[in-house]
Every structure is written in C-alpha cells, then in structure tokens.
Design a protein around this motif. Structure first.
Motif, short mmCIF file in Angstrom:
data_model
loop_
_atom_site.label_atom_id
_atom_site.label_comp_id
_atom_site.label_asym_id
_atom_site.label_seq_id
_atom_site.Cartn_x
_atom_site.Cartn_y
_atom_site.Cartn_z
N SER A 165 -3.69 -11.02 -0.56
CA SER A 165 -3.31 -12.37 -0.11
C SER A 165 -2.04 -12.81 -0.83
O SER A 165 -1.64 -12.22 -1.84
N GLN A 166 -1.43 -13.86 -0.30
CA GLN A 166 -0.21 -14.38 -0.90
C GLN A 166 -0.44 -14.81 -2.35
O GLN A 166 0.39 -14.54 -3.23
N LYS A 167 -1.58 -15.43 -2.61
CA LYS A 167 -1.88 -15.89 -3.97
C LYS A 167 -2.06 -14.72 -4.92
O LYS A 167 -1.55 -14.74 -6.05
N VAL A 168 -2.76 -13.66 -4.46
CA VAL A 168 -2.96 -12.48 -5.32
C VAL A 168 -1.63 -11.79 -5.57
O VAL A 168 -1.32 -11.37 -6.69
N SER A 169 -0.80 -11.66 -4.51
CA SER A 169 0.51 -11.04 -4.65
C SER A 169 1.37 -11.79 -5.65
O SER A 169 2.01 -11.19 -6.53
N LEU A 170 1.37 -13.11 -5.54
CA LEU A 170 2.17 -13.93 -6.45
C LEU A 170 1.64 -13.82 -7.88
O LEU A 170 2.42 -13.81 -8.84
N THR A 171 0.31 -13.71 -8.02
CA THR A 171 -0.29 -13.56 -9.35
C THR A 171 0.12 -12.23 -9.98
O THR A 171 0.49 -12.17 -11.17
N ILE A 172 0.08 -11.16 -9.19
CA ILE A 172 0.48 -9.83 -9.69
C ILE A 172 1.93 -9.84 -10.15
O ILE A 172 2.27 -9.41 -11.27
N HIS A 173 2.81 -10.33 -9.27
CA HIS A 173 4.24 -10.33 -9.59
C HIS A 173 4.55 -11.30 -10.73
O HIS A 173 5.39 -11.00 -11.59
N GLY A 174 3.87 -12.43 -10.73
CA GLY A 174 4.07 -13.39 -11.81
C GLY A 174 3.69 -12.81 -13.16
O GLY A 174 4.38 -13.03 -14.17
N ALA A 175 2.59 -12.05 -13.19
CA ALA A 175 2.16 -11.44 -14.45
C ALA A 175 3.18 -10.42 -14.94
O ALA A 175 3.50 -10.38 -16.14
N ILE A 176 3.72 -9.62 -14.02
CA ILE A 176 4.69 -8.59 -14.42
C ILE A 176 5.96 -9.22 -14.99
O ILE A 176 6.44 -8.82 -16.05
N VAL A 177 6.49 -10.23 -14.26
CA VAL A 177 7.78 -10.78 -14.69
C VAL A 177 7.66 -11.69 -15.91
O VAL A 177 8.69 -12.14 -16.43
N ILE A 178 6.45 -11.95 -16.37
CA ILE A 178 6.31 -12.69 -17.63
C ILE A 178 5.88 -11.76 -18.77
O ILE A 178 6.29 -11.94 -19.92
#
Length: 458
Positions: free
Chosen positions: A315-328
C-alpha cells in the motif's frame, strides 16, 4: 495510481507542459551547479571551452526530454515502458538497480540537507551538536517524506513555487559571484585538450544530470495531459533542466577564479559561503537546503514507482514507511555512527550510473527500432508471455561490463581506465555507446532473418 494498471488513467493526467518545466527547473536550480562549473575548469579548459562544455553537458537533458515524450505518448511510467525492451522478468534487474540508485541519492541528499540546516543554525547562534543535527535531520527528512503523501498536481504546484522562490534567491547569489569574479583571469585561461579535457568534463556533467534523471522522466511525462503535443513535453523537460544548469555552471566557471579549490573541496558549500558577505549567510544556507528538496521529491516519487514496478506490491502507506525508514536510517548511520560509510556509498551509487547509462541507451534504441507505431501493451503487462528480451538483456550486460573496464575510482581500477579514461566518467559514455552498437547488431540480424524468411516464402 492503481499499481496493477499499465496506463495512467485520463483523470490522473493533470500536468501541463509548463508544470513539467518548473518541475525540472526546480530540481536543477540547486547551487551545486556552481560546483559543476568549477569541475569543468579543473580540466584545464579555457573560458570559451568551459562555457561550451557547460552547454553540451546541460543539453544532456535532451535524454530525459526524449524519455518523458515517450511516457506522455503512451501514458506509461518509465520502467513499465522498459519491459518492452527487456521483457517483464528481464526488466526487473535494471528496474531494481534504478530503485537503489534513486533511494540512495535521496538518502545522500537528506544527509547533505541536514548538514546545511545545521550550518544555517550556526548563523543564528545555534551551536552544532548531536541535538541540533537530530533536529535538522527531523526537519529535512520530514519535509521530504511529507511530499510522498501528495498527488502529482499538488507536487507540480509546489515545484513551481520552489522554482520561483529559490530561483530568484539563487540568481542573487549568482550576481554576487559575478561581481566578485576575476573576469580578466577567466578570459585568459589557457586552452586545454579537446580530447583529454573537454570530453571528460562533458561526461561528468552528463552523468550527474541528463543520464541520471532519465530514469525518472517518463514518471512525470506519463501524467501530462493527453492532448498535449509530444514536442511540448520534450522541450519543457529538456529546457526546464538545461537552462538553470547551464546558467549556474557558467557562474561556477567564473567562481573558480575566486576559489580555485572549489572543484576539489570536501565541503564545497563552505567554500562558496566564504565568498559571500557574512550578512547573507542564513539566506545562503536556506537556498542551499531549498535546492535539494525538489531533487528529493522527484527521486522519492520515482523510487516508490520503481519499487512497485519491480513487483513488490504494498500500500501507499507501507511504501512510504519503507522509503522513509531508508532515507532516515542511512543519514543517522553516517551522522552518528560511521562517517566513513558515505564516500564508499557514493562510489557504489556512481557504479550504478554505468548500469543506467547502458539501460537508457537500450531503452531509446528499442523505441526507435521497434516502437514506431507505438508500444504493444501486451509486452508490458505482468502476465506477458515475453519474459525475457534477450537482445536488450545481452546488450545491457555486455555494455555495462565494458563500461566498468574503462572506469576507475578509489575501490575499482578497470584495466582500460588509462589516458583520457582515467579519473572521470567517460566509462559511462562507453557503456552507452557500446549498448547502441550491440542493439544495432541485433537489429541487423533480425532484419536479415526477416528478409530471409520472406525469400523462403516466395
């Protein structure tokens, strides 16, 4: 967007050519363009040679322009289009490499933005320490991740405003540099080698701009209104990226007469800061930070599209969570655990640039050779019977390997990285050229086989 669909729905095609222009303008207005100009001069080129190299390097944005035009014609994002050239399964490897490259550079830009925010804090007497760095990281990363919640038309409006705000401020910085520049010294720079200096200078600019951005171009072009003329998409993408890049690089050529060490500086932003008046310090760092945000918006958006195209359906929320975790997490690791990781990580991402140069060359060759009447949607559907397009796959693998043989850096020394190929990005050009050669060879064999089959039928 429904990730299972191939074509973008008509209701989602909301971008105008003007919005496309501002999108790419904003992504290239960052003051790092000054550093590119200084890098050009470091190849011992004259003033006119440097300006000409800047122009040719900036015009590498014709590549994203071309890719965006294809995306607009077909209404399909970049790596779904790429399935036609590599097959649905063969496409997954370059698709995954593009995802790593995109999300990797977002992480690097988040780290850079954090350091710039920390420097900006110092101009208003907030000391640099672990707490201020953590606050800066939270602010910059929060702005980037928040962009992932927005739709294309909203992002386009944001990019338009960022273009105007930071474009005007960057122009002011450019005027300061031009006022302080040693024009006489610039005009009397001795001419350098067109082969050993001019070509390598162009290769570095093209690699860091047009070639790098090509994998995101159709991700925006596909959302342009259907009644838009394709050449409007091409020119607005091309000029949106090329104009600010050329202007800033030209300023960087002159800036190098004030700060000759700019091209090799480990902290180029600090070198430029020292040239500016003290009272402008806060605004300077604000502009430097602001110039990175549009790049992060484009890269993060394309990274999320690429991940779904690989076949990882979340889902969009899971995708954003994955990418957000990586870029932080990557910036946290560099800032608070191991600063030595960053240089090795950047070298790794530059390696991937060779893979993507050969990828885009094959993508465009496939489009010219086989898609004159448009793309067959069946080639791009996940249940397509064409899993592997071996001409594209073999061309890509061989071109990438040969490109690596002409490349060297701190952790890799290609056997042919000598002479004009030493310590530059010409290996990227070699990779692209070899990819085109192999595609032409395969195309010739197919034409011969087709001609032979017709004669047999007769």
């Amino acid at each position: 967007m429904n990730e299972d669909s191939i074509k973008i729905k008509g209701s989602e095609k909301t971008l105008t050519p003007g919005k496309l222009f501002y999108n790419w303008f904003a992504a290239n207005i960052g003051i790092l363009g000054f550093v590119y100009g200084a890098i050009i001069v470091s190849y011992h080129l004259s003033f006119m040679q440097s300006i000409f190299a800047a122009l040719i390097g900036a015009l590498s944005f014709t590549i994203p322009g071309w890719v965006a035009m294809i995306g607009q014609k077909e209404g399909i994002t970049t790596f779904k289009l790429s399935r036609a050239a590599y097959g649905t399964r063969g496409n997954k490897i370059p698709n995954f490499i593009a995802w790593i490259n995109m999300i990797g550079w977002v992480s690097v830009n988040v780290l850079t933005g954090t350091l710039l925010l920390t420097a900006m804090f110092k101009t208003i007497s907030i000391p640099k320490n672990t707490f201020s760095e953590a606050v800066a990281l939270a602010i910059f990363d929060g702005l980037v991740i928040a962009s992932g919640l927005l739709k294309e038309n909203i992002l386009a409006k944001i990019q338009t405003w960022l273009s105007w705000i930071f474009g005007i401020l960057t122009l002011f910085i450019l005027l300061i540099f031009l006022f302080k520049a040693n024009w006489a010294e610039a005009y009397h720079l001795p001419s350098g080698s067109w082969i050993k200096g001019f070509l390598p200078a162009i290769s570095i600019i093209a690699t860091g701009s047009g070639i790098s951005w090509s994998m995101a171009a159709a991700d925006w072009g596909a959302y342009v209104k259907a009644d838009t003329k394709p050449f409007a998409t091409f020119w607005n993408t091309t000029l949106g990226g090329a104009i600010p890049l050329f202007v800033l690089m030209s300023g960087g050529v002159l800036l190098s007469t004030i700060s000759p060490n700019l091209a090799n500086a480990s902290e180029p932003f600090s070198v430029m800061y020292n040239v500016l008046p003290n009272w402008f310090g806060f605004t300077y760092f604000l502009v430097a930070v602001g110039g990175l945000i549009p790049q992060c918006i484009i890269s993060l958006r394309s990274a999320r599209i690429n991940l779904s195209t690989v076949g990882i359906k979340v889902s969009q929320k899971v995708s954003l969570t994955i990418h957000g975790a990586i870029v932080i997490l990557i910036p946290i690791y560099v800032l608070f655990v191991s600063g030595n990781f960053l240089s090795s990580f950047e070298l790794f991402l530059n390696f991937l640039g060779i893979c993507l140069a050969s990828w885009v060359a094959i993508f465009l060759c496939d489009s010219v050779m086989y898609r004159k009447k448009g793309y067959d949607i069946k080639l791009m559907e996940t249940n397509s019977l064409i899993h592997y397009k071996w001409d594209g796959i073999i061309s890509w693998v061989l071109a990438t390997l040969i490109g690596l043989l002409f490349t060297n850096n701190a952790i890799w020394n290609g056997p042919f990285a000598r002479g004009i190929f030493r310590n530059n990005s010409l290996g990227v050009f070699i990779s692209g050229i070899i990819a085109i050669v192999f595609m032409l060879i395969f195309y010739s064999f197919k034409r011969m086989d087709k001609h032979g089959s017709k004669e047999s039928a007769i």
